[in-house]
Write a protein that holds these residues in place. Structure first.
Motif, PDB file in Angstrom:
ATOM      1  N   GLU A 150       0.815  -1.216   0.000  1.00 25.43           N
ATOM      2  CA  GLU A 150       0.000   0.000   0.000  1.00 25.43           C
ATOM      3  C   GLU A 150       0.851   1.269   0.000  1.00 25.43           C
ATOM      4  N   ARG A 151       2.167   1.153  -0.163  1.00 26.61           N
ATOM      5  CA  ARG A 151       3.020   2.342  -0.084  1.00 26.61           C
ATOM      6  C   ARG A 151       2.701   3.327  -1.211  1.00 26.61           C
ATOM      7  N   HIS A 152       2.902   4.602  -0.906  1.00 24.82           N
ATOM      8  CA  HIS A 152       2.483   5.667  -1.806  1.00 24.82           C
ATOM      9  C   HIS A 152       3.227   5.606  -3.137  1.00 24.82           C
ATOM     10  N   SER A 153       4.474   5.174  -3.132  1.00 23.97           N
ATOM     11  CA  SER A 153       5.250   5.126  -4.375  1.00 23.97           C
ATOM     12  C   SER A 153       4.611   4.170  -5.383  1.00 23.97           C
ATOM     13  N   LEU A 154       3.996   3.097  -4.907  1.00 22.23           N
ATOM     14  CA  LEU A 154       3.322   2.173  -5.817  1.00 22.23           C
ATOM     15  C   LEU A 154       2.051   2.797  -6.397  1.00 22.23           C
ATOM     16  N   ALA A 155       1.370   3.596  -5.591  1.00 18.31           N
ATOM     17  CA  ALA A 155       0.186   4.294  -6.096  1.00 18.31           C
ATOM     18  C   ALA A 155       0.576   5.292  -7.187  1.00 18.31           C
ATOM     19  N   VAL A 156       1.704   5.960  -6.986  1.00 16.68           N
ATOM     20  CA  VAL A 156       2.199   6.902  -8.003  1.00 16.68           C
ATOM     21  C   VAL A 156       2.562   6.157  -9.281  1.00 16.68           C
ATOM     22  N   ALA A 157       3.214   4.999  -9.145  1.00 20.05           N
ATOM     23  CA  ALA A 157       3.590   4.200 -10.317  1.00 20.05           C
ATOM     24  C   ALA A 157       2.363   3.625 -11.020  1.00 20.05           C
ATOM     25  N   THR A 158       1.294   3.416 -10.275  1.00 17.33           N
ATOM     26  CA  THR A 158       0.069   2.849 -10.846  1.00 17.33           C
ATOM     27  C   THR A 158      -0.659   3.841 -11.738  1.00 17.33           C
ATOM     28  N   ALA A 159      -0.606   5.126 -11.415  1.00 18.42           N
ATOM     29  CA  ALA A 159      -1.397   6.129 -12.128  1.00 18.42           C
ATOM     30  C   ALA A 159      -1.163   6.129 -13.640  1.00 18.42           C
ATOM     31  N   PRO A 160       0.097   6.182 -14.140  1.00 19.27           N
ATOM     32  CA  PRO A 160       0.278   6.158 -15.597  1.00 19.27           C
ATOM     33  C   PRO A 160      -0.167   4.849 -16.233  1.00 19.27           C
ATOM     34  N   LEU A 161      -0.012   3.721 -15.535  1.00 24.07           N
ATOM     35  CA  LEU A 161      -0.477   2.446 -16.060  1.00 24.07           C
ATOM     36  C   LEU A 161      -2.006   2.448 -16.208  1.00 24.07           C
ATOM     37  N   ALA A 162      -2.683   3.022 -15.227  1.00 29.12           N
ATOM     38  CA  ALA A 162      -4.139   3.118 -15.287  1.00 29.12           C
ATOM     39  C   ALA A 162      -4.578   3.981 -16.469  1.00 29.12           C
ATOM     40  N   ALA A 163      -3.863   5.085 -16.699  1.00 29.99           N
ATOM     41  CA  ALA A 163      -4.194   5.963 -17.824  1.00 29.99           C
ATOM     42  C   ALA A 163      -3.987   5.245 -19.159  1.00 29.99           C
ATOM     43  N   ILE A 164      -2.921   4.456 -19.263  1.00 28.13           N
ATOM     44  CA  ILE A 164      -2.647   3.693 -20.496  1.00 28.13           C
ATOM     45  C   ILE A 164      -3.772   2.689 -20.761  1.00 28.13           C
ATOM     46  N   LEU A 165      -4.182   1.971 -19.726  1.00 24.69           N
ATOM     47  CA  LEU A 165      -5.247   0.979 -19.883  1.00 24.69           C
ATOM     48  C   LEU A 165      -6.561   1.634 -20.308  1.00 24.69           C
ATOM     49  N   LEU A 166      -6.898   2.767 -19.698  1.00 18.67           N
ATOM     50  CA  LEU A 166      -8.123   3.467 -20.065  1.00 18.67           C
ATOM     51  C   LEU A 166      -8.079   3.928 -21.526  1.00 18.67           C
ATOM     52  N   ALA A 167      -6.949   4.500 -21.936  1.00 20.27           N
ATOM     53  CA  ALA A 167      -6.817   4.967 -23.315  1.00 20.27           C
ATOM     54  C   ALA A 167      -6.919   3.803 -24.299  1.00 20.27           C
ATOM     55  N   LEU A 168      -6.263   2.692 -23.966  1.00 22.76           N
ATOM     56  CA  LEU A 168      -6.313   1.505 -24.830  1.00 22.76           C
ATOM     57  C   LEU A 168      -7.742   0.994 -24.960  1.00 22.76           C
ATOM     58  N   TYR A 169      -8.455   0.958 -23.846  1.00 22.82           N
ATOM     59  CA  TYR A 169      -9.821   0.464 -23.875  1.00 22.82           C
ATOM     60  C   TYR A 169     -10.725   1.357 -24.725  1.00 22.82           C
ATOM     61  N   VAL A 170     -10.604   2.677 -24.559  1.00 25.42           N
ATOM     62  CA  VAL A 170     -11.451   3.611 -25.311  1.00 25.42           C
ATOM     63  C   VAL A 170     -11.190   3.499 -26.808  1.00 25.42           C
ATOM     64  N   VAL A 171      -9.920   3.432 -27.195  1.00 29.94           N
ATOM     65  CA  VAL A 171      -9.572   3.354 -28.624  1.00 29.94           C
ATOM     66  C   VAL A 171     -10.100   2.055 -29.234  1.00 29.94           C
ATOM     67  N   VAL A 172      -9.811   0.932 -28.593  1.00 28.40           N
ATOM     68  CA  VAL A 172     -10.222  -0.367 -29.150  1.00 28.40           C
ATOM     69  C   VAL A 172     -11.743  -0.494 -29.182  1.00 28.40           C
ATOM     70  N   GLN A 173     -12.416  -0.082 -28.116  1.00 28.34           N
ATOM     71  CA  GLN A 173     -13.871  -0.210 -28.086  1.00 28.34           C
ATOM     72  C   GLN A 173     -14.536   0.701 -29.114  1.00 28.34           C
ATOM     73  N   THR A 174     -13.996   1.887 -29.334  1.00 28.48           N
ATOM     74  CA  THR A 174     -14.561   2.788 -30.341  1.00 28.48           C
ATOM     75  C   THR A 174     -14.502   2.146 -31.716  1.00 28.48           C
ATOM     76  N   ILE A 175     -13.346   1.575 -32.041  1.00 30.89           N
ATOM     77  CA  ILE A 175     -13.193   0.910 -33.341  1.00 30.89           C
ATOM     78  C   ILE A 175     -14.121  -0.298 -33.444  1.00 30.89           C
ATOM     79  N   GLN A 176     -14.179  -1.084 -32.376  1.00 27.99           N
ATOM     80  CA  GLN A 176     -14.985  -2.308 -32.416  1.00 27.99           C
ATOM     81  C   GLN A 176     -16.477  -2.005 -32.488  1.00 27.99           C
ATOM     82  N   LEU A 177     -16.934  -1.004 -31.746  1.00 28.77           N
ATOM     83  CA  LEU A 177     -18.349  -0.665 -31.768  1.00 28.77           C
ATOM     84  C   LEU A 177     -18.781  -0.157 -33.140  1.00 28.77           C
ATOM     85  N   ARG A 178     -17.900   0.585 -33.816  1.00 24.92           N
ATOM     86  CA  ARG A 178     -18.216   1.005 -35.180  1.00 24.92           C
ATOM     87  C   ARG A 178     -18.371  -0.197 -36.097  1.00 24.92           C
ATOM     88  N   GLY A 179     -17.486  -1.184 -35.919  1.00 26.21           N
ATOM     89  CA  GLY A 179     -17.587  -2.409 -36.712  1.00 26.21           C
ATOM     90  C   GLY A 179     -18.869  -3.169 -36.426  1.00 26.21           C
TER      91      GLY A 179
END
Length: 349
Positions: A150-179
């Motif tokens: 639960e140390r704060h440094s891990l929470a800081v390291a998690t933030a950019p990974l979370a942003a990457i996952l969200l961006a990946l999901y939005v891009v892929v789902q947008t393309i797939q839903l159009r299909g």
């Protein structure tokens, strides 16, 4: 007659809320009442999704079910973080991915017809997204195995990974839903008689989801007392009980739809819901945790990561031929049961 009973049993949700508010019963009784209330709500979400899919097609229908069905999980996880239960949050999120892939998909395939075609490409894409999220979770998780997870440094390291996952999901789902939309438009599908208007189906989805969120919160707050009465570990409660209850909408919806022979929609619900938890709900919870504090590191236990990875690989192998078979569904349920037994022997962190 069964449909009339289900419609009538929707009254359990307001009854549960009123009983909790006015009488404050014991946790075991409240847990049982809340769990019973979720069954007709899950049926209503499944019914509404099937009605909406008549206008949108099975791909978008599965996405709608996953989105509405996972909303309560996001709400529950946020409350749990505010209550200082990070292990419960991570366990329930990992358990949600595993239960959707093994339990929901397995029961849906077992309840459906053997030999029905499923959307192989769509399912494999969703499973690839789950696999990518598991790989990204490895970073903070391995670091969490050495020292305070639960140390704060891990929470800081998690933030950019979370942003990457969200961006990946939005891009892929947008393309797939159009299909999906183009495929449905080109299919020349004609709506069956008696189908609900789209607005009515979406309104029913929204109302059932809101009620599910309220009842799920009541159930989660009664879990601690229920767990003590049953002698269960916090880890088992989070990765099995909360995960299964939080996915009641997907469970009920996928099974109801599979029994009606719509295997493409049923399998899409289970797998897309798993991908949405891994790439949208989990990173969203991690980022929202900065507002409710303390921030949540995505430092999963090895049991949680291993179960998610195993479920992803096994399901990918099963859907690869693009055909649903009952024995494969039973095998997935059996694998989930084996994992549940293993989780029972694993203690708290």
């Amino acid at each position: 007659m069964a449909r009339k009973l289900l419609w009538a049993s929707l009254a359990l949700a307001p009854i549960t809320f009123a009983v909790d508010l006015a009488f404050h019963p014991g946790d075991v009784a409240l847990f049982a009442l809340a769990a019973a209330s979720l069954v007709p709500l899950a049926w209503l979400i499944g019914e509404s999704t099937e009605q909406a899919s008549e206008y949108t097609g099975p791909g978008i229908g599965g996405f709608l079910n996953a989105s509405f069905g996972n909303a309560p999980e996001l709400i529950i996880a946020t409350f749990a973080i505010a209550d200082g239960l990070p292990n419960v949050v991570r366990g329930s999120l990992a358990g949600s991915v595993v239960s959707n892939l093994l339990l929901v998909l397995g029961v849906a395939m077992a309840a459906g017809e053997t030999g029905k075609r499923i959307d192989r490409n769509s399912l494999l894409l969703q499973l690839g997204l789950v696999a990518a999220s598991v790989l990204l979770f490895l970073g903070p998780s391995v670091a969490g195995w050495h020292g305070n997870p639960e140390r704060h440094s891990l929470a800081v390291a998690t933030a950019p990974l979370a942003a990457i996952l969200l961006a990946l999901y939005v891009v892929v789902q947008t393309i797939q839903l159009r299909g999906f939309r183009q495929q449905h438009a080109a299919s020349g599908h004609e709506e069956r008689a008696g189908v609900w208007p789209l607005r009515r189906a979406l309104a029913a989805l929204a109302l059932a989801t809101a009620a599910t969120a309220v009842i799920s919160e009541i159930l989660v707050h009664s879990l601690d007392g229920f767990a003590k009465a049953a002698g269960l570990s916090q880890f088992f409660i989070s990765i099995v009980i909360i995960a299964v209850v939080g996915n009641a909408a997907e469970h009920g919806g996928a099974i109801v739809i599979a029994r009606r022979g719509k295997m493409r929609l049923a399998t899409e619900i289970a797998v897309s819901s798993s991908a949405q938890v891994a790439l949208f709900v989990t990173p969203a919870v991690a980022l929202l945790s900065w507002a409710v504090t303390p921030a949540l590191p995505l430092a999963f236990r090895w049991e949680e990561l291993g179960a998610m990875a195993l479920a992803t690989v096994v399901v990918a192998a099963i859907v690869f031929d693009g055909c649903s078979k009952r024995w494969q569904g039973l095998a997935l349920v059996g694998l989930y049961a084996a994992l549940v037994i293993g989780f029972g022997f694993a203690g708290d962190r």
